[in-house]
Design an enzyme around this catalytic site. Structure first.
Site, short mmCIF file in Angstrom:
data_model
loop_
_atom_site.label_atom_id
_atom_site.label_comp_id
_atom_site.label_asym_id
_atom_site.label_seq_id
_atom_site.Cartn_x
_atom_site.Cartn_y
_atom_site.Cartn_z
N GLU A 234 -0.01 -18.57 -22.57
CA GLU A 234 1.11 -18.95 -23.42
C GLU A 234 2.46 -18.38 -22.97
O GLU A 234 3.50 -18.89 -23.35
CB GLU A 234 0.84 -18.58 -24.88
CG GLU A 234 0.74 -17.10 -25.16
CD GLU A 234 0.47 -16.80 -26.63
OE1 GLU A 234 0.99 -15.78 -27.10
OE2 GLU A 234 -0.26 -17.57 -27.29
N PRO B 256 0.78 -1.23 0.00
CA PRO B 256 0.00 0.00 0.00
C PRO B 256 0.81 1.29 0.00
O PRO B 256 0.26 2.36 -0.21
CB PRO B 256 -0.86 -0.11 1.26
CG PRO B 256 -0.13 -1.06 2.14
CD PRO B 256 0.59 -2.01 1.23
#
Length: 184
Positions: A140, A114
């Protein structure tokens, strides 16, 4: 008003990518001064704790270019536009491991970094998992090796820095705590 809120004065989009966007914001600080904030915008992700019927944790090993090494992780992936996190979790479990489940339950959501990123990871537990005959292949550009490890092996992998990411370490600690509570 939010405590210590920093109001955005100016925002500059630096990069728009396939996975992340980068922006630099000029902000007004609570003391009246200004500062710059470099921010990563991310669509969010999911991670899945999946246990085999034998109690092994389903994990994958893959190369992480940012770390320049392979690490062992629980199955995880990026949310697609408009996709519900539970559906993403089911898809990622299948694509990365060849497993499916009869019930995908949300556990918790947490921000990964954060201080500079808004990535929110939704952690799920896959219950009643089973191996698929014809699983969807990984993306892929994704190369993973399926691992099924015991809780003890996972703890050792953390010590050896083979498990080296927050979501997987969190998952292992969750399972350790669950195991300890069962013993009582």
């Amino acid at each position: 008003m939010k405590k210590f809120e920093e109001k955005t004065l100016n925002s500059e989009k630096i990069y728009k990518g396939k996975i992340i966007d980068l922006q630099v914001d000029e902000v007004s600080l609570p003391n009246g001064k200004t500062s710059k904030r470099e921010l990563i915008r991310h669509p969010g992700a999911v991670a899945v704790i999946a246990l085999t019927p034998e109690g092994k944790i389903v994990m994958v090993e893959q190369y992480r270019k940012a770390l320049e090494q392979s690490i062992v992780e629980i199955p995880a992936g990026k949310l697609e536009q408009g996709e519900e996190p539970a559906k993403t979790a089911e898809r990622e479990l299948e694509e990365e491991t060849g497993y499916a489940c009869r019930d995908m339950k949300p556990l918790i959501s947490f921000y990964t970094s954060p201080g500079f990123a808004d990535e929110l990871v939704h952690l799920f537990i896959a219950e009643d998992i089973y191996k698929l005959e014809n699983a969807s292949p990984p993306d892929e550009d994704e190369f993973v090796e399926l691992l099924e490890v015991s809780l003890e092996e996972a703890q050792k992998m953390i010590e050896e820095k083979r498990i080296f990411d927050a979501k997987t370490a969190y998952a292992v600690q969750y399972l350790q705590l669950k195991e300890r509570l069962k013993e009582k």
